[in-house]
Design a protein around this motif. Structure first.
Motif, PDB file in Angstrom:
ATOM      1  N   MET A  37       0.835  -1.198   0.000  1.00 59.71           N
ATOM      2  CA  MET A  37       0.000   0.000   0.000  1.00 59.71           C
ATOM      3  C   MET A  37       0.876   1.256   0.000  1.00 59.71           C
ATOM      4  N   ILE A  38       1.919   1.244   0.830  1.00 68.41           N
ATOM      5  CA  ILE A  38       2.844   2.390   0.879  1.00 68.41           C
ATOM      6  C   ILE A  38       3.494   2.603  -0.478  1.00 68.41           C
ATOM      7  N   PHE A  39       3.887   1.493  -1.106  1.00 65.88           N
ATOM      8  CA  PHE A  39       4.522   1.590  -2.427  1.00 65.88           C
ATOM      9  C   PHE A  39       3.587   2.241  -3.434  1.00 65.88           C
ATOM     10  N   GLU A  40       2.335   1.777  -3.490  1.00 65.28           N
ATOM     11  CA  GLU A  40       1.389   2.289  -4.477  1.00 65.28           C
ATOM     12  C   GLU A  40       1.044   3.759  -4.233  1.00 65.28           C
ATOM     13  N   VAL A  41       1.073   4.186  -2.973  1.00 65.43           N
ATOM     14  CA  VAL A  41       0.819   5.599  -2.674  1.00 65.43           C
ATOM     15  C   VAL A  41       2.039   6.447  -3.044  1.00 65.43           C
ATOM     16  N   LEU A  42       3.220   6.013  -2.598  1.00 61.71           N
ATOM     17  CA  LEU A  42       4.433   6.801  -2.820  1.00 61.71           C
ATOM     18  C   LEU A  42       4.752   6.952  -4.306  1.00 61.71           C
ATOM     19  N   VAL A  43       4.555   5.881  -5.071  1.00 62.04           N
ATOM     20  CA  VAL A  43       4.969   5.906  -6.465  1.00 62.04           C
ATOM     21  C   VAL A  43       4.127   6.871  -7.300  1.00 62.04           C
ATOM     22  N   LEU A  96       8.563  13.158  -2.776  1.00 58.78           N
ATOM     23  CA  LEU A  96       9.439  12.010  -2.533  1.00 58.78           C
ATOM     24  C   LEU A  96      10.780  12.447  -1.952  1.00 58.78           C
ATOM     25  N   ALA A  97      11.249  13.641  -2.381  1.00 59.74           N
ATOM     26  CA  ALA A  97      12.519  14.143  -1.851  1.00 59.74           C
ATOM     27  C   ALA A  97      12.434  14.344  -0.334  1.00 59.74           C
ATOM     28  N   ARG A  98      11.257  14.716   0.163  1.00 62.86           N
ATOM     29  CA  ARG A  98      11.062  14.883   1.612  1.00 62.86           C
ATOM     30  C   ARG A  98      10.864  13.533   2.300  1.00 62.86           C
ATOM     31  N   PHE A  99      10.080  12.646   1.672  1.00 62.12           N
ATOM     32  CA  PHE A  99       9.736  11.378   2.318  1.00 62.12           C
ATOM     33  C   PHE A  99      10.933  10.424   2.411  1.00 62.12           C
ATOM     34  N   ARG A 100      11.982  10.666   1.641  1.00 59.43           N
ATOM     35  CA  ARG A 100      13.187   9.839   1.767  1.00 59.43           C
ATOM     36  C   ARG A 100      13.786   9.930   3.168  1.00 59.43           C
ATOM     37  N   SER A 101      13.519  11.044   3.867  1.00 57.01           N
ATOM     38  CA  SER A 101      14.108  11.247   5.188  1.00 57.01           C
ATOM     39  C   SER A 101      13.195  10.798   6.327  1.00 57.01           C
ATOM     40  N   ILE A 119      12.400   4.120  -1.857  1.00 58.59           N
ATOM     41  CA  ILE A 119      12.381   5.168  -2.890  1.00 58.59           C
ATOM     42  C   ILE A 119      13.640   5.118  -3.744  1.00 58.59           C
ATOM     43  N   ASP A 120      14.776   4.731  -3.145  1.00 58.86           N
ATOM     44  CA  ASP A 120      16.038   4.680  -3.889  1.00 58.86           C
ATOM     45  C   ASP A 120      16.209   3.405  -4.700  1.00 58.86           C
ATOM     46  N   SER A 121      15.296   2.473  -4.571  1.00 64.88           N
ATOM     47  CA  SER A 121      15.439   1.200  -5.284  1.00 64.88           C
ATOM     48  C   SER A 121      15.180   1.376  -6.781  1.00 64.88           C
ATOM     49  N   ARG A 163       9.218   2.054 -11.856  1.00 65.74           N
ATOM     50  CA  ARG A 163       7.759   2.145 -11.793  1.00 65.74           C
ATOM     51  C   ARG A 163       7.304   3.600 -11.843  1.00 65.74           C
ATOM     52  N   PHE A 164       7.988   4.455 -11.094  1.00 61.43           N
ATOM     53  CA  PHE A 164       7.639   5.876 -11.081  1.00 61.43           C
ATOM     54  C   PHE A 164       7.794   6.483 -12.471  1.00 61.43           C
ATOM     55  N   MET A 165       8.894   6.202 -13.151  1.00 62.98           N
ATOM     56  CA  MET A 165       9.147   6.790 -14.460  1.00 62.98           C
ATOM     57  C   MET A 165       8.169   6.268 -15.505  1.00 62.98           C
TER      58      MET A 165
END
Length: 415
Positions: free
Chosen positions: A6-12, A19-24, A33-35, A41-43
């Motif tokens: 669920m987190i993946f589908e929301v973040l992507v 995303l730059a903020r959520f990395r921290s 996020i760095d994977s 998937r994001f691109m």
């Protein structure tokens, strides 16, 4: 569906700004996020909605960005990309000039209050700037003399990309022309050092080198004083021993003359040439894509040929650039309407955008913002006149495109 899924589908589906903020937030989110899987998937979900700008190529003329795109899905910015190019110098400066914008990186020339020349490469999104060291023998006086030489160019910046991330860059100076040869000064972020490279080039005497080149896939492209060609060299190719002389596809004797000077732009990862042909009653736009760096008709592919008769009420339409991610969208300037015309070559639909109007969405879902666009186009509209009436081909507009993924500024490894 598990919580991680669920987190993946929301973040992507969030913009890169978030995303730059959520990395921290935590190590697990940063790892996710760095994977490579997350990035791919994001691109794939954000392939054609990226903030970008049309930038002018004449130094000291009004402003760098004349038309910006913001509010795009990928980054979710509330301001145009040009407004992000801010720079905080380590000393008082009297001059700052943007020399090149390539794959989200920016090359600056900075002059201190004492006249010391400095060059910086930076990532404006993260406010990362790195001062490029000059060669030991290049004193301030020597650099000043070089920059006053009309055949010198310090506006080259090329990158090496891996999976949508800039992993390396090179700053390129065109130092000298000799008979059938050019001398490049090349600074590499991999080594942190300069090298001088002497490259065979048959048309070296005809370069209009003080005009800016266009960078794409590690290759720099310079318009030539010869009206039918431009020059290209691959700085990451390794195997290329000489410059490539590329002839425009419409220079054959049996081809009708174009209405405007020849120039080049980029779209969907390719060099593109487009021009208008025919009289008012049969005005047509032709668009070619460069598919091969070779001398011959197989170098170009005609991808569009579209009638412009439906746009006749907009007057003379000056070709500006192609959309960098959508090759069916072209940007044309209407002088009588004082606005930018976005024309979809596939659907034949168009929209007129004016600086005097409120900001609104355009064809790619982004919001347009003007910045002295009309004033700049008024200063250069005569330069669109066909080159066979006198003068060389010109690069009057280019693109500054934000990256499709988060990446930091590559830096040389400490010695």
């Amino acid at each position: 569906m598990t919580i991680p899924e669920m987190i993946f589908e929301v973040l992507v589906r969030l913009p890169l700004k978030s995303l730059a903020r959520f990395r921290s937030v935590c190590k697990e989110w940063k790892f996710l996020i760095d994977s490579e899987f997350f990035r791919n998937r994001f691109m794939s979900l954000n392939s054609s909605s990226v903030s970008w700008s049309i930038i002018q190529t004449r130094p000291h003329k009004l402003t760098l960005e004349i038309l910006g795109h913001h509010g795009c899905k990928t980054w979710g910015l509330t301001r145009s990309p040009g407004s992000l190019v801010s720079f905080f110098a380590e000393t008082t400066i009297r001059k700052l000039q943007v020399l090149a914008c390539t794959d989200g990186l920016v090359l600056l020339y900075v002059e201190s209050s004492h006249g010391t020349p400095m060059y910086y490469v930076g990532n404006p999104l993260f406010q990362e700037w790195f001062r490029i060291p000059l060669r030991p023998k290049y004193t301030s006086q020597f650099v000043e003399r070089l920059r006053n030489y009309e055949r010198f160019s310090d506006a080259g910046l090329v990158t090496k990309m891996q999976s949508g991330i800039v992993v390396s860059y090179k700053v390129v100076w065109l130092i000298a022309h000799a008979f059938a040869r050019v001398d490049f000064g090349i600074y590499s972020s991999d080594t942190g050092e300069w090298e001088i490279k002497k490259v065979p080039c048959l048309h070296s005497a005809f370069w209009f080198s003080h005009h800016k080149p266009i960078a794409l896939n590690g290759i720099l492209h310079w318009l030539s004083n010869l009206t039918g060609s431009f020059v290209a060299y691959d700085f990451y190719g390794g195997h290329q021993d000489a410059c490539s002389i590329m002839y425009f596809p419409d220079i054959a004797q049996d081809y009708e003359l174009p209405r405007f000077r020849r120039t080049i732009t980029t779209s969907e990862g390719s060099i593109v040439y487009f021009n208008v042909f025919g009289g008012n009653a049969n005005r047509r736009l032709r668009v070619w894509r460069l598919v091969k760096y070779t001398d011959g008709p197989e170098a170009w592919q005609l991808i569009w040929e579209v009638s412009l008769v439906s746009l006749i009420k907009l007057g003379v339409l000056y070709p500006v650039v192609m959309h960098p991610l959508k090759s069916e969208i072209i940007y044309l300037w209407s002088r009588i309407k004082k606005g930018m015309v976005l024309f979809n070559l596939r659907t034949h639909k168009f929209s007129l955008h004016k600086e005097s109007e409120d900001e609104r969405k355009c064809m790619d879902g982004c919001t347009l913002s003007f910045n002295w666009c009309n004033e700049y186009m008024e200063t250069v509209h005569r330069d669109f006149s066909p080159s066979f009436q006198g003068g060389p081909n010109l690069l009057l507009a280019s693109q500054y495109v934000l990256p499709r993924w988060l990446h930091r500024l590559p830096r040389p490894q400490p010695s």
